[in-house]
Design a protein around this motif. Structure first.
Motif, short mmCIF file in Angstrom:
data_model
loop_
_atom_site.label_atom_id
_atom_site.label_comp_id
_atom_site.label_asym_id
_atom_site.label_seq_id
_atom_site.Cartn_x
_atom_site.Cartn_y
_atom_site.Cartn_z
N ASP A 114 1.13 -7.75 -0.41
CA ASP A 114 1.89 -7.06 -1.44
C ASP A 114 3.23 -7.74 -1.73
OD1 ASP A 114 -0.13 -5.17 -1.51
OD2 ASP A 114 1.03 -3.58 -0.54
N ARG A 161 8.15 -5.88 -2.67
CA ARG A 161 6.70 -5.71 -2.52
C ARG A 161 6.22 -4.66 -3.52
NH1 ARG A 161 5.09 -1.49 1.26
NH2 ARG A 161 2.95 -2.27 0.98
N HIS A 162 4.94 -4.74 -3.88
CA HIS A 162 4.41 -3.71 -4.77
C HIS A 162 3.63 -2.70 -3.96
CE1 HIS A 162 0.24 -5.23 -4.66
NE2 HIS A 162 0.78 -6.44 -4.66
N SER A 163 3.61 -1.50 -4.50
CA SER A 163 2.79 -0.42 -3.96
C SER A 163 2.43 0.45 -5.15
CB SER A 163 3.58 0.36 -2.91
OG SER A 163 2.80 1.42 -2.41
N ASN A 164 1.15 0.74 -5.34
CA ASN A 164 0.71 1.39 -6.58
C ASN A 164 1.26 0.67 -7.80
OD1 ASN A 164 -0.97 3.36 -5.48
ND2 ASN A 164 0.80 4.61 -4.94
N TYR A 165 1.32 -0.62 -7.71
CA TYR A 165 1.70 -1.52 -8.82
C TYR A 165 3.18 -1.44 -9.20
CZ TYR A 165 -3.36 -1.22 -9.04
OH TYR A 165 -4.69 -1.19 -8.71
N LEU A 175 -1.51 -6.13 4.74
CA LEU A 175 -1.29 -5.52 3.43
C LEU A 175 0.12 -5.82 2.93
CD1 LEU A 175 -2.33 -3.65 1.14
CD2 LEU A 175 -1.20 -1.77 2.34
N ASN A 221 -2.40 -10.54 -4.27
CA ASN A 221 -3.63 -9.77 -4.06
C ASN A 221 -4.15 -9.10 -5.34
OD1 ASN A 221 -1.35 -8.14 -3.75
ND2 ASN A 221 -2.24 -6.86 -2.15
N PHE A 222 -3.34 -9.11 -6.40
CA PHE A 222 -3.81 -8.67 -7.72
C PHE A 222 -3.41 -9.74 -8.73
CE2 PHE A 222 -3.46 -4.85 -5.21
CZ PHE A 222 -4.57 -4.10 -5.59
O1 AHR Z 1 0.36 -2.03 -5.62
C1 AHR Z 1 -1.04 -1.93 -5.46
C2 AHR Z 1 -1.45 -1.44 -4.09
O2 AHR Z 1 -0.94 -0.13 -3.94
C3 AHR Z 1 -0.88 -2.18 -2.92
O3 AHR Z 1 -1.66 -3.30 -2.58
C4 AHR Z 1 -0.91 -1.17 -1.82
O4 AHR Z 1 0.19 -1.30 -0.98
C5 AHR Z 1 -0.81 0.16 -2.55
O5 AHR Z 1 -1.88 0.97 -2.18
#
Ligand code: AHR
Ligand code: AHR
Length: 480
Positions: free
Chosen positions: A417, A397-401, A413, A437-438
């Motif tokens: 992600d 999963r991604h978080s802050n890309y 979420l 989602n992006f």
């Molecule tokens: O990776 C981009 C966003 O960063 C994700 O959707 C979220 O999990 C985090 O805030």
């Protein structure tokens, strides 16, 4: 005859007609939409295979090869110039430069229609289109009708995935200043039976599922993969209707007087057009739009029934996944294709996703870390999620890309992600994987760390250098 020919014959002609998939008049032979590619910011109009026919998706594919395209304009086929473009900031600002909303990624909603490949408008949160300077759209309490075809399996609980009439200053100007079709499962205002999603009317400061604010028993959960959704309104009278865009008839969920709430009778419609957002540019909603129109005059049910038959006849069906997409349940490893790195595979290490050189001599731990079980996408089943082989219940999963291996916490979420949508590899090898989602961001390695990058974007890992190679991954036999 096509939808707008039918509305015209019924005495309620289209004053806006938008589709990225097909002509909505038998005689239309102009452009459907415009795309812009990230490699050089060049634009191109996408037209039809023939007058009155289907989109020329191959023209988009060749223009957008090796790069990412966004939809910059959705042309109005009615001749009134009511085109939709990137929505400006209003009561709320969007995530793009200047507070504008994002543009939809042109490849993110592949479909078939009439046996031809086409692309819908994929609205991830933050995406929106608008026209605040329209011609012929209902104002005040004037009568109008609207239909849209959506993906009934793509929705969320953010405000507000709408298509229709809204404020001309992108702000909340009070009850009754908009009248649009809403689709999704937000329960802040109206809702119907089940857990949603529902087709409702966004009349400003309220999504209405029927006469009452809040619950109306006549409005069912509806989630056809291709969904026809209708809202229409005239003085002290309005209606919600919907049906399966692939077969059968429309059902009427509401037909009666304006809501039991102050400010909605008479209406104060302003005549802007929105897609994918709320009237005040609320932009946290998601959905997919294939086509839709707005009319002048209140269409009869019979006219709409004929329109529904024409939509069914157009023949929407789902697109096959790109060739080489692994089936759910398959164990795989993902190999980089950039010249530096063709022996490297996506693996987790200390919970981060990185690339490592893996060979038959690698340790069992390394091999397991570099093996993923393909699952139906947690947020959208036509896309995929990658479950860790040695940490069941954990996913990429991604978080802050940046990419991580994390346990699924069951949240929306997390599902978003952890969902990635395959497309043919941008460099011609394997597959590229767009974030659900992006969707302008693809799975990308940079300095051996895995991110979701956007070509030429503002982060170091968005670098355009070796972009097509860094985002193309061979689906290899599993190491473990
Ligand atoms: O990776 C981009 C966003 O960063 C994700 O959707 C979220 O999990 C985090 O805030
Ligand atoms: O009516 C629901 C929403 O409320 C509208 O779309 C938006 O303008 C306001 O925030």
């Amino acid at each position: 005859s096509q939808a707008c020919d039918i509305y015209a014959a019924g005495g309620t002609p289209c004053v806006a007609a938008h589709s990225t998939t097909r002509a909505l008049y038998a005689s239309y032979n102009g452009s459907l939409y415009q795309v812009r590619r990230s490699s050089d910011n060049a634009t191109q109009n996408i037209g039809l295979l023939s007058a009155g026919g289907y989109a020329n998706a191959a023209a988009q594919d060749s223009f957008c090869a090796r790069t990412t395209c966004v939809i910059t304009v959705i042309y109005d086929q009615s001749g009134r110039g009511n085109h939709l473009t990137q929505a400006p900031p209003g009561g709320f600002s969007g995530p793009a430069a200047g507070g504008y909303d994002n543009l939809a990624v042109a490849t993110a909603a592949p479909t078939m229609v009439g046996g031809h490949k086409a692309y819908g408008v994929f609205v991830a949160p933050g995406t929106g289109y608008r026209n605040n300077n329209t011609n012929g759209i209902a104002r005040g309490d004037q009568p109008e009708g609207m239909y849209a075809v959506f993906d009934g399996t793509h929705y969320n609980a953010g405000c507000c995935f709408d298509y229709g009439n809204a404020e001309t200053n992108s702000r909340d100007n009070g009850n009754g200043t908009m009248e649009a079709i809403y689709f999704g499962n937000i329960k802040v205002w109206g809702y119907g039976t089940g857990n949603g999603p529902w087709v409702m009317a966004d009349l400003e400061n309220g999504l209405f599922s029927g006469a009452n604010p809040g619950y109306n028993a006549g409005n069912p959960t509806v989630s056809h993969r291709y969904l026809t959704a209708i809202v229409k309104g005239e003085p002290n009278h309005w209606s919600i209707r919907a049906g399966n865009a692939q077969s059968g008839n429309l059902s009427t969920y509401y037909n009666g007087a304006r809501p039991n709430a102050a400010g909605y009778n008479p209406m104060k419609k302003e005549g802007a057009i929105i897609l994918g957002i709320g009237g005040d540019n609320s932009n946290s909603s998601a959905g997919t739009f294939y086509e839709g129109v707005m009319t002048t005059g209140y269409p009869t049910d019979a006219t709409e029934n004929a329109v529904q038959a024409s939509i069914v006849a157009a023949g929407y069906t789902t697109a096959a996944r790109p060739s080489g997409t692994p089936a759910a349940g398959t164990s795989i490893s993902l190999r980089a294709t950039t010249a530096c790195c063709t022996g490297r595979y996506v693996r987790h290490q200390n919970d981060q996703a990185v690339t490592s050189v893996i060979t038959s001599a690698s340790s069992s731990l390394d091999k397991n870390d570099a093996t993923w079980i393909v699952r139906n996408g947690l947020a959208y089943s036509a896309c995929v999620s990658f479950e860790s082989k040695n940490y069941p219940g954990s996913y990429l999963r991604h978080s802050n890309y940046q990419l991580y291996r994390n346990a699924n916490d069951g949240s929306a979420l997390f599902a978003n992600d952890a969902t990635f949508c395959p497309q043919p590899g941008l460099n011609g090898q394997g597959l590229s994987w767009a974030s659900f989602n992006f969707p302008n961001r693809l799975l990308r390695h940079y300095n051996n760390i895995v991110y979701i990058g956007s070509e030429g974007g503002s982060n170091t890992f968005d670098s355009a250098t070796s972009w097509a190679d860094d985002v193309s991954w061979v689906v290899a036999s599993p190491w473990a």
